[in-house]
Design a protein around this motif. Structure first.
Motif, PDB file in Angstrom:
ATOM      1  N   ASP B  46      42.954  24.513  -8.259  1.00 48.79           N
ATOM      2  CA  ASP B  46      43.008  23.274  -7.478  1.00 48.79           C
ATOM      3  C   ASP B  46      44.362  23.174  -6.956  1.00 48.79           C
ATOM      4  N   GLU B  47      45.440  23.755  -7.763  1.00 50.78           N
ATOM      5  CA  GLU B  47      46.914  23.939  -6.972  1.00 50.78           C
ATOM      6  C   GLU B  47      47.303  25.038  -6.801  1.00 50.78           C
ATOM      7  N   ARG B  49      50.822  27.372  -5.717  1.00 46.64           N
ATOM      8  CA  ARG B  49      52.045  27.787  -5.504  1.00 46.64           C
ATOM      9  C   ARG B  49      52.383  28.882  -4.609  1.00 46.64           C
ATOM     10  N   ASN B  53      53.261  33.783   2.194  1.00 50.17           N
ATOM     11  CA  ASN B  53      51.924  33.859   3.000  1.00 50.17           C
ATOM     12  C   ASN B  53      52.235  34.319   4.403  1.00 50.17           C
ATOM     13  N   ASP B  59      48.488  28.184   4.701  1.00 50.31           N
ATOM     14  CA  ASP B  59      48.379  28.002   3.112  1.00 50.31           C
ATOM     15  C   ASP B  59      47.358  27.428   2.656  1.00 50.31           C
ATOM     16  N   GLU B  60      46.983  25.990   3.199  1.00 49.55           N
ATOM     17  CA  GLU B  60      45.841  25.143   2.805  1.00 49.55           C
ATOM     18  C   GLU B  60      44.416  25.796   2.874  1.00 49.55           C
ATOM     19  N   GLN B  61      44.293  26.657   3.725  1.00 51.40           N
ATOM     20  CA  GLN B  61      43.107  27.252   4.262  1.00 51.40           C
ATOM     21  C   GLN B  61      42.629  28.317   3.076  1.00 51.40           C
ATOM     22  N   ALA B  63      44.127  28.325   0.150  1.00 53.91           N
ATOM     23  CA  ALA B  63      43.965  27.386  -1.173  1.00 53.91           C
ATOM     24  C   ALA B  63      42.445  27.182  -1.172  1.00 53.91           C
ATOM     25  N   LEU B  64      41.806  26.606  -0.202  1.00 51.57           N
ATOM     26  CA  LEU B  64      40.445  26.121   0.030  1.00 51.57           C
ATOM     27  C   LEU B  64      39.648  27.269  -0.432  1.00 51.57           C
TER      28      LEU B  64
END
Lengths: 64, 248
Positions: B46-47, B49, B53, B59-61, B63-64
């Motif tokens: 879910d989260e 750190r 990268n 980063d958010e891609q 993370a998904l």
């Protein structure tokens, strides 16, 4: 860019089968229909995820 | 409940099962289905750190993608607020796979090892730490343990006589599992077409009262058996909660 991890429609994990699918159909000469049947990707929502995918990392990486 | 449930497995695997339940009302069958999809909690990242990268994805891609990787969730080991930390460290040229995730808890591992996360070129690196939390499918689809969960009314097929000799033959399509002479038959055996199974016969198809054939698949975070058990446990605990609230 990278293959989706899961099928957009049903949520089945399809990323697991991408490398084998790619090696056998895009780089090999096997019939995609038979390969998908063997991999156990049964539903057409999951099948289209692999059939219609194109890796784009090689195309965008020079522009980083 | 005056009659007992009767469960019969047609197909039984870890991640996919087909089973017939007798003595269950449509409302309850749908209740189980909905619970399996939305109310059985599973662990998912879910989260994150991010330490480094330098890949072609944001980063958010990343993370998904990590969030969508199913993690094994042993029953009754975790509570709502528990956090399991996982880490990944891959340097290019290489591809980071879900199997490269290192978990702090042996019971929690990626259910699939070969999901590509990101392809790394020469000099690129992915290093991050991720927190997996326990949530339900209601909150986010990545926590949905049941995949393509559904049920059909069981149908009984009976031969009622011979078909009219000069009648135009039309396919008579049934799907899933049907009951023929008390036996459960997968309709794929005769190409879903009853005129192939009984050529030249007239057949009648009826719904069997209170009998449902469930089709359940999981994403690998738990077995089908665990998923069904935890779904029924969830219904039970909410029914008890209601009972407590009503009987002050």
């Amino acid at each position: 860019m990278m293959v989706p991890v899961r099928c957009f429609t049903c949520g089945n994990v399809v990323g697991e089968h991408w490398e084998e699918f790619k090696a056998r159909t895009r780089e090999g000469d096997e019939d995609p229909e038979e390969v998908l049947d063997e991999l156990g990707v049964d539903r057409y929502c999951c099948r289209r995820m692999l059939v219609s995918h194109k890796d784009l990392v090689d195309i965008v990486s020079p522009y980083q | 409940m005056d009659e007992d449930y009767e469960v019969e497995f047609v197909e039984r695997g870890d991640r996919k099962a087909l089973f017939l339940v007798r003595g269950v009302t449509p409302a309850f069958a749908n209740g189980i289905r909905r619970t399996m999809i939305a109310d059985v909690p599973t662990l998912a990242i879910d989260e994150v750190r991010v330490i480094e990268n330098s890949s072609v994805m944001f980063d958010e891609q990343i993370a998904l993608r990590l969030g969508l990787v199913p993690l094994t969730t042993p029953p009754a080991e975790f509570d709502e607020d528990d956090v399991v930390t996982l880490s990944i460290d891959v340097a290019g040229p290489a591809t980071a796979y879900s199997g490269d995730l290192v978990s702090a808890d042996d019971m929690v591992q990626p259910a699939d090892q070969n999901v590509p996360i990101i392809e790394l070129k020469d000099g690129q690196r992915l290093e991050l730490e991720a927190d997996a939390v326990l949530e339900t499918g209601k909150a986010h689809a990545k926590h949905q343990g049941g995949v393509s969960v559904g049920y059909r009314h069981l149908q009984r097929v009976e031969v009622v006589g011979d078909a009219d000799e000069f009648e135009e033959s039309e396919p008579n399509i049934v799907r899933g599992v049907v009951e023929i002479d008390g036996e459960l038959v997968d309709t794929a055996e005769f190409d879903n077409d009853l005129t192939q199974k009984f050529p030249g016969k007239e057949v009648a198809v009826h719904d069997v009262e209170k009998a449902f054939v469930f089709h359940v698949e999981t994403d690998g975070s738990m077995t089908v058996e665990e998923l069904v058990n935890r779904a029924t446990d969830s219904i039970e605990s909410r029914a008890l909660e209601l009972e407590d609230a009503v009987s002050l």
